[in-house]
Design an enzyme around this catalytic site. Structure first.
Site, PDB file in Angstrom:
ATOM      1  N   LEU A  58      26.819  10.373 -32.902  1.00 12.03           N
ATOM      2  CA  LEU A  58      27.483  12.094 -33.752  1.00 12.03           C
ATOM      3  C   LEU A  58      27.385  13.191 -32.929  1.00 12.03           C
ATOM      4  CD1 LEU A  58      25.222  10.909 -36.731  1.00 12.03           C
ATOM      5  CD2 LEU A  58      27.969  12.204 -36.910  1.00 12.03           C
ATOM      6  N   CYS A  59      28.104  14.530 -32.936  1.00  8.65           N
ATOM      7  CA  CYS A  59      27.602  15.845 -32.977  1.00  8.65           C
ATOM      8  C   CYS A  59      26.008  15.644 -32.012  1.00  8.65           C
ATOM      9  CB  CYS A  59      28.170  16.921 -33.980  1.00  8.65           C
ATOM     10  SG  CYS A  59      28.058  19.007 -33.036  1.00  8.65           S
ATOM     11  N   PRO A  60      26.349  16.559 -30.988  1.00  7.66           N
ATOM     12  CA  PRO A  60      27.505  16.402 -29.841  1.00  7.66           C
ATOM     13  C   PRO A  60      27.848  16.058 -29.101  1.00  7.66           C
ATOM     14  CG  PRO A  60      25.175  17.482 -28.903  1.00  7.66           C
ATOM     15  CD  PRO A  60      24.606  17.065 -30.027  1.00  7.66           C
TER      16      PRO A  60
END
Lengths: 80, 156
Positions: free
Chosen positions: A17-19
């Site tokens: 998931l982000c980042p």
């Protein structure tokens, strides 16, 4: 369309998931020569917005990005 | 001259705000930007070792309250540490990078971590109590010099 592009490196970004997808992408592209193409495979829907944005900010070329089932695949060409 | 730079003041010592700070910092560094994070006041906890600090009575009292990056709690719903535990559990289940991993990533990507000298003095934090990857402590003039040459400036 994407079949004609020669992929130099396949990057597995599934489950991240982000980042992390763009962090991994930037680290992977660093070690490649100019002209090389990376294929990224992710499961985070956020990459549909973030990978094109990353390409713009970092100055790399986004060849294509698409959703296939629950995966997001994109091709990035190192241009600098 | 404006450069492809991001300068950030990290004032908060809250887990959630620090997550935002490190996600933006790693994202910017991954996009080819030069990134500097200035840590001041509560934010210093993000670059502090897990050691007791302080010299004076108040300094020691404060040192007792200050956490390291794994000990900081969210700005809301911490409930004496239960919130922190719950958030960590939920983040792990969803495979989100933890704060300490984000900080390691930032260091790996070349993000500059600058501690604020004045807050270090006030809080009685010496440099040996901070993680070894931090830069030379600095003050407001250093931040302003960086900030006026940056495309993006943030206060978190």
């Amino acid at each position: 369309m994407t079949e004609q592009v020669k992929v130099d490196l396949v990057l597995d970004l599934k489950g991240l998931l982000c980042p992390m997808p763009i962090v991994k992408l930037s680290q992977a592209i660093k070690d490649l020569p100019v002209g090389a193409v990376i294929e990224g495979i992710a499961t985070d829907p956020g990459v549909m917005a973030d990978v094109p944005a990353w390409a713009k900010t970092s100055g790399q070329e986004l060849i294509s990005i698409e959703q296939r089932d629950k995966e997001y695949r994109f091709l990035i060409k190192k241009v600098k | 001259m404006e450069q492809n730079k991001l300068s950030m003041v990290v004032f908060s010592g809250d887990m959630d705000r620090l997550m935002a700070a490190f996600i933006i910092a790693t994202g910017a560094a991954a996009s080819g930007m030069e990134v500097t994070m200035f840590f001041t006041f509560w934010g210093l906890q993000a670059i502090k070792k897990s050691e007791k600090t302080g010299k004076s009575f108040f300094g020691k009292l404060l040192g007792f309250m200050l956490k390291d990056i794994n000990g900081v709690g969210p700005s809301k719903m911490n409930f004496g540490g239960i919130g922190r535990w719950m958030f960590k559990k939920m983040m792990k289940a969803k495979n989100v990078a933890m704060l300490d991993q984000l900080r390691n990533m930032a260091i790996e990507l070349g993000v500059k971590l600058v501690p604020c000298q004045m807050s270090m003095e006030v809080m009685e934090l010496t440099q040996d109590k901070l993680i070894p990857q931090v830069s030379q402590p600095a003050g407001v003039a250093t931040f302003l010099e960086e900030a006026r040459n940056s495309k993006i400036t943030l206060f978190i």
